[in-house]
Design a protein around this motif. Sequence first.
Motif, PDB file in Angstrom:
ATOM      1  N   ASP A 105     -85.174  23.471 -44.748  1.00 17.68           N
ATOM      2  CA  ASP A 105     -86.010  23.140 -43.594  1.00 17.68           C
ATOM      3  C   ASP A 105     -85.681  24.017 -42.392  1.00 17.68           C
ATOM      4  O   ASP A 105     -84.575  24.548 -42.257  1.00 17.68           O
ATOM      5  CB  ASP A 105     -85.834  21.669 -43.218  1.00 17.68           C
ATOM      6  CG  ASP A 105     -86.650  20.733 -44.087  1.00 17.68           C
ATOM      7  OD1 ASP A 105     -87.869  20.962 -44.203  1.00 17.68           O
ATOM      8  OD2 ASP A 105     -86.080  19.794 -44.666  1.00 17.68           O
ATOM      9  N   ILE A 106     -86.686  24.146 -41.521  1.00 13.30           N
ATOM     10  CA  ILE A 106     -86.530  24.837 -40.239  1.00 13.30           C
ATOM     11  C   ILE A 106     -86.852  23.828 -39.147  1.00 13.30           C
ATOM     12  O   ILE A 106     -87.895  23.170 -39.178  1.00 13.30           O
ATOM     13  CB  ILE A 106     -87.460  26.058 -40.139  1.00 13.30           C
ATOM     14  CG1 ILE A 106     -87.183  27.029 -41.292  1.00 13.30           C
ATOM     15  CG2 ILE A 106     -87.281  26.765 -38.791  1.00 13.30           C
ATOM     16  CD1 ILE A 106     -88.156  28.190 -41.366  1.00 13.30           C
ATOM     17  N   LEU A 107     -85.983  23.684 -38.184  1.00 21.52           N
ATOM     18  CA  LEU A 107     -86.058  22.608 -37.199  1.00 21.52           C
ATOM     19  C   LEU A 107     -86.464  23.118 -35.821  1.00 21.52           C
ATOM     20  O   LEU A 107     -86.028  24.185 -35.384  1.00 21.52           O
ATOM     21  CB  LEU A 107     -84.697  21.910 -37.088  1.00 21.52           C
ATOM     22  CG  LEU A 107     -84.544  20.818 -36.028  1.00 21.52           C
ATOM     23  CD1 LEU A 107     -85.324  19.575 -36.436  1.00 21.52           C
ATOM     24  CD2 LEU A 107     -83.075  20.495 -35.806  1.00 21.52           C
ATOM     25  N   LYS A 108     -87.302  22.317 -35.148  1.00 24.28           N
ATOM     26  CA  LYS A 108     -87.603  22.532 -33.737  1.00 24.28           C
ATOM     27  C   LYS A 108     -87.384  21.205 -33.025  1.00 24.28           C
ATOM     28  O   LYS A 108     -87.826  20.156 -33.520  1.00 24.28           O
ATOM     29  CB  LYS A 108     -89.059  22.990 -33.559  1.00 24.28           C
ATOM     30  CG  LYS A 108     -89.519  23.106 -32.088  1.00 24.28           C
ATOM     31  CD  LYS A 108     -90.976  23.537 -32.030  1.00 24.28           C
ATOM     32  CE  LYS A 108     -91.538  23.443 -30.599  1.00 24.28           C
ATOM     33  NZ  LYS A 108     -90.992  24.497 -29.720  1.00 24.28           N
ATOM     34  N   VAL A 109     -86.706  21.226 -31.884  1.00 19.19           N
ATOM     35  CA  VAL A 109     -86.465  20.018 -31.092  1.00 19.19           C
ATOM     36  C   VAL A 109     -86.917  20.279 -29.661  1.00 19.19           C
ATOM     37  O   VAL A 109     -86.523  21.281 -29.054  1.00 19.19           O
ATOM     38  CB  VAL A 109     -84.975  19.607 -31.096  1.00 19.19           C
ATOM     39  CG1 VAL A 109     -84.781  18.330 -30.292  1.00 19.19           C
ATOM     40  CG2 VAL A 109     -84.473  19.400 -32.518  1.00 19.19           C
ATOM     41  N   ILE A 110     -87.753  19.378 -29.128  1.00 17.00           N
ATOM     42  CA  ILE A 110     -88.196  19.504 -27.741  1.00 17.00           C
ATOM     43  C   ILE A 110     -88.005  18.175 -27.016  1.00 17.00           C
ATOM     44  O   ILE A 110     -88.040  17.111 -27.619  1.00 17.00           O
ATOM     45  CB  ILE A 110     -89.669  19.957 -27.630  1.00 17.00           C
ATOM     46  CG1 ILE A 110     -90.605  18.995 -28.380  1.00 17.00           C
ATOM     47  CG2 ILE A 110     -89.848  21.365 -28.118  1.00 17.00           C
ATOM     48  CD1 ILE A 110     -92.072  19.336 -28.222  1.00 17.00           C
ATOM     49  N   ASP A 111     -87.817  18.266 -25.725  1.00 15.27           N
ATOM     50  CA  ASP A 111     -87.657  17.088 -24.878  1.00 15.27           C
ATOM     51  C   ASP A 111     -88.597  17.245 -23.689  1.00 15.27           C
ATOM     52  O   ASP A 111     -88.393  18.126 -22.854  1.00 15.27           O
ATOM     53  CB  ASP A 111     -86.206  16.973 -24.417  1.00 15.27           C
ATOM     54  CG  ASP A 111     -85.972  15.796 -23.481  1.00 15.27           C
ATOM     55  OD1 ASP A 111     -86.867  14.939 -23.379  1.00 15.27           O
ATOM     56  OD2 ASP A 111     -84.906  15.735 -22.853  1.00 15.27           O
ATOM     57  N   GLN A 112     -89.662  16.432 -23.641  1.00 11.05           N
ATOM     58  CA  GLN A 112     -90.680  16.518 -22.606  1.00 11.05           C
ATOM     59  C   GLN A 112     -91.220  17.939 -22.478  1.00 11.05           C
ATOM     60  O   GLN A 112     -91.423  18.452 -21.377  1.00 11.05           O
ATOM     61  CB  GLN A 112     -90.139  16.005 -21.277  1.00 11.05           C
ATOM     62  CG  GLN A 112     -89.697  14.549 -21.356  1.00 11.05           C
ATOM     63  CD  GLN A 112     -89.639  13.865 -20.001  1.00 11.05           C
ATOM     64  OE1 GLN A 112     -90.490  14.066 -19.170  1.00 11.05           O
ATOM     65  NE2 GLN A 112     -88.620  13.051 -19.803  1.00 11.05           N
ATOM     66  N   ILE A 172     -90.273  18.838 -36.723  1.00  8.64           N
ATOM     67  CA  ILE A 172     -90.278  18.943 -35.267  1.00  8.64           C
ATOM     68  C   ILE A 172     -89.884  17.586 -34.708  1.00  8.64           C
ATOM     69  O   ILE A 172     -90.570  16.589 -34.953  1.00  8.64           O
ATOM     70  CB  ILE A 172     -91.666  19.340 -34.735  1.00  8.64           C
ATOM     71  CG1 ILE A 172     -92.138  20.647 -35.372  1.00  8.64           C
ATOM     72  CG2 ILE A 172     -91.646  19.458 -33.206  1.00  8.64           C
ATOM     73  CD1 ILE A 172     -93.621  20.905 -35.207  1.00  8.64           C
ATOM     74  N   GLN A 173     -88.777  17.526 -34.006  1.00  4.36           N
ATOM     75  CA  GLN A 173     -88.388  16.284 -33.342  1.00  4.36           C
ATOM     76  C   GLN A 173     -88.696  16.414 -31.862  1.00  4.36           C
ATOM     77  O   GLN A 173     -88.345  17.415 -31.229  1.00  4.36           O
ATOM     78  CB  GLN A 173     -86.911  15.967 -33.546  1.00  4.36           C
ATOM     79  CG  GLN A 173     -86.514  14.647 -32.880  1.00  4.36           C
ATOM     80  CD  GLN A 173     -85.123  14.183 -33.241  1.00  4.36           C
ATOM     81  OE1 GLN A 173     -84.627  14.473 -34.322  1.00  4.36           O
ATOM     82  NE2 GLN A 173     -84.494  13.444 -32.339  1.00  4.36           N
ATOM     83  N   SER A 174     -89.351  15.404 -31.313  1.00  2.00           N
ATOM     84  CA  SER A 174     -89.833  15.524 -29.940  1.00  2.00           C
ATOM     85  C   SER A 174     -89.631  14.231 -29.165  1.00  2.00           C
ATOM     86  O   SER A 174     -89.691  13.138 -29.723  1.00  2.00           O
ATOM     87  CB  SER A 174     -91.327  15.883 -29.941  1.00  2.00           C
ATOM     88  OG  SER A 174     -91.850  15.885 -28.634  1.00  2.00           O
ATOM     89  N   ARG A 175     -89.434  14.403 -27.889  1.00  2.98           N
ATOM     90  CA  ARG A 175     -89.380  13.275 -26.948  1.00  2.98           C
ATOM     91  C   ARG A 175     -90.500  13.453 -25.937  1.00  2.98           C
ATOM     92  O   ARG A 175     -90.512  14.402 -25.162  1.00  2.98           O
ATOM     93  CB  ARG A 175     -88.017  13.224 -26.255  1.00  2.98           C
ATOM     94  CG  ARG A 175     -87.888  12.157 -25.172  1.00  2.98           C
ATOM     95  CD  ARG A 175     -86.454  12.136 -24.645  1.00  2.98           C
ATOM     96  NE  ARG A 175     -86.285  11.156 -23.577  1.00  2.98           N
ATOM     97  CZ  ARG A 175     -86.281  11.457 -22.277  1.00  2.98           C
ATOM     98  NH1 ARG A 175     -86.440  12.713 -21.896  1.00  2.98           N
ATOM     99  NH2 ARG A 175     -86.127  10.519 -21.372  1.00  2.98           N
ATOM    100  N   HIS A 176     -91.493  12.563 -26.001  1.00  5.77           N
ATOM    101  CA  HIS A 176     -92.539  12.450 -24.980  1.00  5.77           C
ATOM    102  C   HIS A 176     -93.594  13.558 -25.003  1.00  5.77           C
ATOM    103  O   HIS A 176     -94.372  13.654 -24.057  1.00  5.77           O
ATOM    104  CB  HIS A 176     -91.940  12.369 -23.570  1.00  5.77           C
ATOM    105  CG  HIS A 176     -91.057  11.180 -23.372  1.00  5.77           C
ATOM    106  ND1 HIS A 176     -90.459  10.896 -22.168  1.00  5.77           N
ATOM    107  CD2 HIS A 176     -90.671  10.190 -24.205  1.00  5.77           C
ATOM    108  CE1 HIS A 176     -89.735   9.790 -22.277  1.00  5.77           C
ATOM    109  NE2 HIS A 176     -89.858   9.343 -23.513  1.00  5.77           N
ATOM    110  N   ARG A 177     -93.651  14.391 -26.023  1.00  2.00           N
ATOM    111  CA  ARG A 177     -94.722  15.391 -26.103  1.00  2.00           C
ATOM    112  C   ARG A 177     -95.050  15.705 -27.566  1.00  2.00           C
ATOM    113  O   ARG A 177     -94.204  15.622 -28.441  1.00  2.00           O
ATOM    114  CB  ARG A 177     -94.312  16.713 -25.443  1.00  2.00           C
ATOM    115  CG  ARG A 177     -94.479  16.839 -23.952  1.00  2.00           C
ATOM    116  CD  ARG A 177     -95.824  16.449 -23.395  1.00  2.00           C
ATOM    117  NE  ARG A 177     -96.964  17.024 -24.072  1.00  2.00           N
ATOM    118  CZ  ARG A 177     -97.488  18.234 -23.821  1.00  2.00           C
ATOM    119  NH1 ARG A 177     -96.945  19.006 -22.910  1.00  2.00           N
ATOM    120  NH2 ARG A 177     -98.553  18.654 -24.463  1.00  2.00           N
ATOM    121  N   ILE A 178     -96.321  16.090 -27.778  1.00  4.71           N
ATOM    122  CA  ILE A 178     -96.755  16.691 -29.035  1.00  4.71           C
ATOM    123  C   ILE A 178     -97.042  18.150 -28.722  1.00  4.71           C
ATOM    124  O   ILE A 178     -97.730  18.441 -27.732  1.00  4.71           O
ATOM    125  CB  ILE A 178     -98.001  15.991 -29.599  1.00  4.71           C
ATOM    126  CG1 ILE A 178     -97.668  14.543 -29.951  1.00  4.71           C
ATOM    127  CG2 ILE A 178     -98.525  16.721 -30.838  1.00  4.71           C
ATOM    128  CD1 ILE A 178     -98.845  13.736 -30.455  1.00  4.71           C
TER     129      ILE A 178
END
Length: 285
Positions: free
Chosen positions: A62-69, A102-108
Amino acid sequence: MNTAYNFAFFDEGSKREIRRATLKAVAVPGYQVPFASREMPIARGWGTGGLQLTLSLVGQEDILKVIDQGSDESVNAVNIKKLIIKTTGIRVTDQTDQATIIQSRHRIPEIPLQEGQILVLQVPLPEPLRAYEPREYETKKLHGEQEYSGAWLMLFEQIMNYGMMSTGADHPVLVHGRYVMAPSPIPRFDNAKLNFSPALILFGAGREKKVYAVPPYTRVVSLAFEDYPFTVESFPDRSCRLCGARGVFFDEILDERTGETSYQCNDTGYCMERMNQPVRRGAAR
């Protein structure tokens, strides 16, 4: 990868238990499935639910992307990435179309998701009926009876008080014509991205010990009245000060020296990709 840890931190039994709850959530779109939330090396309320889903599903390829807002480089996003990299050794990316998880907090993300991708949203409060019904056993009964008049009344009161529905984020949605669901505190701008998304969208609430899901190509409709239709945040005639994008969700940047306001893409990965790859420029859907 740090060999002092099991792959993806959890023991295999814990991963299987979380996967079983995830499969049930996928089978019943919008339904909140209880699960045994594990203790994590980060505080509850900082993404433990989403992180548990990611760690239970991630594989070596897997290839991961993490974003926060919208930001790839916030403190929360960076530390979650560090933990996952330390216990798996997988690759990470800032580019949405390259990521498998893709793990995200508060946004797509602004770039449309694709088939085969998994979007994991961190959720602080999974129960959309909690604002007017504090008892868990009562909310379960209301969901079972499909009794959502309280949610409609809450929106009606907003219209009576403010002349419009005033939910800034986490506006409730109806999934597959059955369950009213909290979409996590994403802005109203992102609600439409849930509808018939080709990617699997998972929601994890670690503190509340709930998992729920929107499978690919599932109908998701934001609650609204015929005479007061659902509306999203609008940025007419605005463009990003860095990449020139239009039709995306912006942050307002106030220059304290001049008092002037400018606008910048909230999704930093999307903005950087537009600046670095001009041939791919174009407004996100």
